[in-house]
Scaffold this active site. Structure first.
Site, PDB file in Angstrom:
ATOM      1  CB  ALA A   1       1.622 -25.154  40.269  1.00  0.00           C
TER       2      ALA A   1
ATOM      3  CB  CYS B   1      -6.572 -19.558  49.705  1.00  0.00           C
ATOM      4  SG  CYS B   1      -4.827 -19.916  49.733  1.00  0.00           S
TER       5      CYS B   1
ATOM      6  CG  HIS C   1      25.324 -30.437  35.987  1.00  0.00           C
ATOM      7  ND1 HIS C   1      24.433 -31.126  35.199  1.00  0.00           N
ATOM      8  CD2 HIS C   1      26.313 -31.301  36.312  1.00  0.00           C
ATOM      9  CE1 HIS C   1      24.870 -32.363  35.035  1.00  0.00           C
ATOM     10  NE2 HIS C   1      26.000 -32.497  35.705  1.00  0.00           N
TER      11      HIS C   1
ATOM     12  CE  LYS D   1      -3.340 -27.731  46.209  1.00  0.00           C
ATOM     13  NZ  LYS D   1      -4.065 -26.945  45.247  1.00  0.00           N
TER      14      LYS D   1
ATOM     15  CD  GLU E   1      21.631 -29.828  34.194  1.00  0.00           C
ATOM     16  OE1 GLU E   1      22.653 -29.409  33.632  1.00  0.00           O
ATOM     17  OE2 GLU E   1      21.657 -30.711  35.082  1.00  0.00           O
TER      18      GLU E   1
ATOM     19  CG  ASP F   1     -12.078 -17.293  43.617  1.00  0.00           C
ATOM     20  OD1 ASP F   1     -11.080 -16.809  43.054  1.00  0.00           O
ATOM     21  OD2 ASP F   1     -12.069 -18.376  44.228  1.00  0.00           O
TER      22      ASP F   1
ATOM     23  CE1 TYR G   1      -4.582 -24.637  38.476  1.00  0.00           C
ATOM     24  CE2 TYR G   1      -6.472 -24.165  37.093  1.00  0.00           C
ATOM     25  CZ  TYR G   1      -5.168 -23.903  37.468  1.00  0.00           C
ATOM     26  OH  TYR G   1      -4.467 -22.913  36.851  1.00  0.00           O
TER      27      TYR G   1
ATOM     28  CB  CYS H   1      -4.197 -23.008  48.163  1.00  0.00           C
ATOM     29  SG  CYS H   1      -5.252 -21.897  47.251  1.00  0.00           S
TER      30      CYS H   1
ATOM     31  CD  GLU I   1      -4.526 -29.043  42.656  1.00  0.00           C
ATOM     32  OE1 GLU I   1      -3.635 -28.300  42.238  1.00  0.00           O
ATOM     33  OE2 GLU I   1      -5.354 -28.675  43.516  1.00  0.00           O
TER      34      GLU I   1
ATOM     35  N   GLY J   1      -8.182 -11.871  49.118  1.00  0.00           N
ATOM     36  CA  GLY J   1      -8.279 -10.519  48.568  1.00  0.00           C
ATOM     37  C   GLY J   1      -8.794  -9.526  49.600  1.00  0.00           C
TER      38      GLY J   1
ATOM     39  CE1 TYR K   1      -5.597 -14.487  54.796  1.00  0.00           C
ATOM     40  CE2 TYR K   1      -3.812 -15.763  55.746  1.00  0.00           C
ATOM     41  CZ  TYR K   1      -4.482 -15.294  54.648  1.00  0.00           C
ATOM     42  OH  TYR K   1      -4.046 -15.612  53.394  1.00  0.00           O
TER      43      TYR K   1
HETATM   44  P1  NDP Z   1     -11.968 -25.824  36.624  1.00  0.00           P
HETATM   45  O1  NDP Z   1     -12.589 -24.721  35.893  1.00  0.00           O
HETATM   46  O2  NDP Z   1     -10.488 -25.925  36.699  1.00  0.00           O
HETATM   47  O3  NDP Z   1     -12.489 -27.201  36.049  1.00  0.00           O
HETATM   48  C1  NDP Z   1     -13.845 -27.498  35.951  1.00  0.00           C
HETATM   49  C2  NDP Z   1     -13.968 -28.839  35.265  1.00  0.00           C
HETATM   50  O4  NDP Z   1     -15.302 -29.275  35.308  1.00  0.00           O
HETATM   51  C3  NDP Z   1     -13.553 -28.778  33.803  1.00  0.00           C
HETATM   52  O5  NDP Z   1     -12.868 -29.968  33.513  1.00  0.00           O
HETATM   53  C4  NDP Z   1     -14.873 -28.692  33.092  1.00  0.00           C
HETATM   54  O6  NDP Z   1     -14.833 -29.243  31.797  1.00  0.00           O
HETATM   55  C5  NDP Z   1     -15.755 -29.556  33.982  1.00  0.00           C
HETATM   56  N1  NDP Z   1     -17.166 -29.202  33.929  1.00  0.00           N
HETATM   57  C6  NDP Z   1     -17.730 -27.979  33.967  1.00  0.00           C
HETATM   58  N2  NDP Z   1     -19.064 -28.067  33.929  1.00  0.00           N
HETATM   59  C7  NDP Z   1     -19.365 -29.368  33.870  1.00  0.00           C
HETATM   60  C8  NDP Z   1     -20.581 -30.098  33.810  1.00  0.00           C
HETATM   61  N3  NDP Z   1     -21.755 -29.490  33.815  1.00  0.00           N
HETATM   62  N4  NDP Z   1     -20.515 -31.443  33.744  1.00  0.00           N
HETATM   63  C9  NDP Z   1     -19.326 -32.065  33.749  1.00  0.00           C
HETATM   64  N5  NDP Z   1     -18.143 -31.445  33.809  1.00  0.00           N
HETATM   65  C10 NDP Z   1     -18.167 -30.111  33.865  1.00  0.00           C
HETATM   66  O7  NDP Z   1     -12.647 -25.777  38.080  1.00  0.00           O
HETATM   67  P2  NDP Z   1     -12.321 -26.515  39.443  1.00  0.00           P
HETATM   68  O8  NDP Z   1     -13.624 -26.729  40.086  1.00  0.00           O
HETATM   69  O9  NDP Z   1     -11.406 -27.657  39.235  1.00  0.00           O
HETATM   70  O10 NDP Z   1     -11.523 -25.383  40.218  1.00  0.00           O
HETATM   71  C11 NDP Z   1     -12.068 -24.077  40.373  1.00  0.00           C
HETATM   72  C12 NDP Z   1     -10.990 -23.046  40.260  1.00  0.00           C
HETATM   73  O11 NDP Z   1     -10.207 -23.050  41.435  1.00  0.00           O
HETATM   74  C13 NDP Z   1     -10.003 -23.275  39.134  1.00  0.00           C
HETATM   75  O12 NDP Z   1     -10.424 -22.680  37.936  1.00  0.00           O
HETATM   76  C14 NDP Z   1      -8.742 -22.676  39.628  1.00  0.00           C
HETATM   77  O13 NDP Z   1      -8.674 -21.354  39.167  1.00  0.00           O
HETATM   78  C15 NDP Z   1      -8.869 -22.731  41.139  1.00  0.00           C
HETATM   79  N6  NDP Z   1      -7.967 -23.753  41.688  1.00  0.00           N
HETATM   80  C16 NDP Z   1      -6.631 -23.596  41.557  1.00  0.00           C
HETATM   81  C17 NDP Z   1      -5.767 -24.527  42.039  1.00  0.00           C
HETATM   82  C18 NDP Z   1      -4.293 -24.328  41.875  1.00  0.00           C
HETATM   83  O14 NDP Z   1      -3.879 -23.215  41.610  1.00  0.00           O
HETATM   84  N7  NDP Z   1      -3.486 -25.375  41.984  1.00  0.00           N
HETATM   85  C19 NDP Z   1      -6.232 -25.729  42.720  1.00  0.00           C
HETATM   86  C20 NDP Z   1      -7.662 -25.818  42.782  1.00  0.00           C
HETATM   87  C21 NDP Z   1      -8.487 -24.860  42.291  1.00  0.00           C
HETATM   88  P3  NDP Z   1     -14.240 -28.441  30.538  1.00  0.00           P
HETATM   89  O15 NDP Z   1     -12.760 -28.430  30.710  1.00  0.00           O
HETATM   90  O16 NDP Z   1     -14.682 -29.280  29.389  1.00  0.00           O
HETATM   91  O17 NDP Z   1     -14.859 -27.087  30.564  1.00  0.00           O
END
Ligand code: NDP
Length: 461
Positions: A342, A43, A437, A51, A442, A304, A178, A48, A182, A16, A99
């Site tokens: 995704a 990222c 196809h 990853k 499809e 973020d 996520y 990203c 992943e 950003g 960048y």
């Molecule tokens: P997420 O918010 O996706 O997931 C956090 C996970 O941790 C959830 O399953 C949550 O559970 C769990 N959680 C939260 N607090 C606790 C706790 N105290 N104890 C145990 N479990 C807990 O965050 P991530 O860290 O995976 O990723 C951060 C952000 O980065 C994402 O929100 C996403 O926006 C971005 N990202 C995007 C990607 C992509 O576009 N492919 C790839 C990686 C990151 P619950 O579901 O029950 O709340």
């Protein structure tokens, strides 16, 4: 001549911040951007980009296996973690250079130092005071360190996972979002004994139920252990690379690494926000209005750190809205509706719009179109993995309000589905579209009859 040193000062050189700085400088504004670590932000440097490279690396063993059905004999393959880490590093260094070059070419000043706010127009950059008319805070976030967990100091986070000295023998990953999903697939694909521990009923809580269930089953079939309804309660260090993980259920797991991926926190500590009068929310995030403006009218926050939607393209969009509004005389509100996304799990998930459950809360009548099939590629490979596609349609307007795909290239499909759903296309538009196809995609335009309907939250027919 302005009374300030800069027209715009950007704190943070991530997706950003760099976009805003580059565009503003390109418009002739006097711009500086400060970054304390490496340009590119989460990222590019530790998110990203690396990853996705690691996802590719982790997919080769399955490709080698699948090749046999197509007549190939692949000699026993070996993997060298250090080569992957070094090659990844080369690529992100190249991107970081791009960048910087983009900023320099546009005429922005690059400051390699931590910047903090002194007041609403003044910043401290490595001990030097500078002033700016407008300020953007784009400092991103960092993994939640889970300080309440005994033994948290023995854990790693996504930041460290990319650069481990050695590939772990066994890893326990906590989280069901996520990053946890992943990385569970990446480590498993690279041959690591992998256990995912998630506190809830099913992984990926914000996604469509069908995809969550299918992905869970497929990951388990590959050999990833998934423990739901459980949390880590202690990490006991028994020796170098020898950890014992205690779970709430009473189970214990031996591992050489433990990774926490339980969400991310905004990087707002020690930034001088109070001195500048910028308010923060309960989690440290900076609340902003629809133009990303904070409560202080010459200070904006993007990406973020605002904890709106933590995705790179969203931060970039927010930066572009800022530029349109402030420097192009075209007030543009940030639009967070219908963001395609995704999860680079294996198989991949691509999604846009509402899950069936969310849609059922908001719409009286739904039509659900669902197809599950074996992708053509797997007919000769013999792999049993299924592909899943699902459209959620408002039964009254016929508008497609959710599209969900699990399988190869689901992320690529989500990008194009994103256009269709953003354009508010109807199921009839999908039906009128000629299929490509033979392709997997499809199926998205050939599911003519609903699999079932949902009325007032109840499944019928
Ligand atoms: P997420 O918010 O996706 O997931 C956090 C996970 O941790 C959830 O399953 C949550 O559970 C769990 N959680 C939260 N607090 C606790 C706790 N105290 N104890 C145990 N479990 C807990 O965050 P991530 O860290 O995976 O990723 C951060 C952000 O980065 C994402 O929100 C996403 O926006 C971005 N990202 C995007 C990607 C992509 O576009 N492919 C790839 C990686 C990151 P619950 O579901 O029950 O709340």
């Amino acid at each position: 001549m302005s009374e300030f040193d800069y027209d715009l000062f950007v704190i943070g050189g991530g997706s950003g911040g760099v976009r805003a700085a580059r565009l503003a400088a390109g418009l002739g504004k006097r711009v500086a951007v400060a970054e304390e670590y490496r340009f590119g932000g989460t990222c590019v440097i530790r998110g990203c980009v690396p990853k996705k490279l690691y996802v590719y690396a982790s997919q080769f063993p399955e490709h080698f296996e699948d090749a046999a059905g197509y007549g190939w004999t692949v000699p026993e393959a070996t993997f060298d973690w250090k080569t992957l880490v070094a090659n990844k590093e080369r690529e992100i260094t190249r991107l970081e250079g791009l960048y910087r070059k983009g900023l320099e070419n546009a005429g922005a000043e690059i400051i390699e130092a931590r910047a903090t706010l002194v007041d609403r127009h003044t910043l401290d950059v490595g001990g030097r005071r500078v002033t700016a008319d407008k300020i953007i805070i784009a400092v991103g976030g960092r993994p939640n360190p889970h300080l309440a967990l005994p033994g948290h100091e023995h854990c790693i986070f996504s930041n460290e996972a990319f650069d481990l000295a050695e590939l772990p023998r066994a890893i326990v990953i906590e989280g069901g979002g996520y990053i946890a999903v992943e990385f569970a697939n990446i480590f498993h694909g690279l041959g690591v004994d992998t256990t995912l521990v998630y506190r809830g009923k099913e992984i990926l809580s914000r996604f469509d139920q069908d995809l969550r269930r299918e992905l869970h089953a497929t990951m388990e079939a590959k050999g990833i252990k998934i423990l739901c309804h459980d949390v880590l309660t202690e990490i006991e260090k028994r020796g170098e690379g020898d950890l014992l993980v205690h779970l709430k259920s009473g189970k214990t797991i031996e591992a050489s690494q433990v990774m926490l991926a339980i969400g991310r926190l905004p990087n707002t500590e020690g930034l001088g926000l109070e001195a500048a009068g910028v308010e923060t929310g309960k989690g440290g995030e900076i609340p902003v209005d629809n133009y990303s403006r904070t409560n202080v009218d010459n200070i904006w926050a993007l990406g973020d750190v605002t904890n709106r939607v933590q995705l790179t393209p969203v931060a970039i969009h927010e930066a572009m809205c800022f530029i349109e509004t402030e420097y192009r005389n075209n007030p543009t509100e940030v639009d967070h509706d219908m963001i395609a996304t995704a999860v680079f799990s294996q198989p991949e998930i691509g999604t846009v719009g509402l899950s069936e459950d969310e849609a059922a809360k908001r719409f009286d009548r739904l039509e659900i179109y669902r197809a599950s099939f074996r992708p053509m590629r797997h007919t000769l490979s013999g792999r049993q993995e299924k592909m899943l596609m699902k459209l959620v349609v408002d039964g009254d307007s016929r508008r497609v309000i959710g599209a969900h795909v699990m399988g190869p290239d689901a992320g690529e499909m989500a990008q194009l589905l994103g256009i269709a759903l953003k354009a508010r296309l109807s199921k009839d538009d999908f039906d009128r579209t000629m299929a490509v196809h033979p392709s997997a995609a499809e199926e998205l335009v050939t599911m003519y009859a609903p699999t079932y309907r949902v009325e007032k939250g109840e499944r019928v027919g």
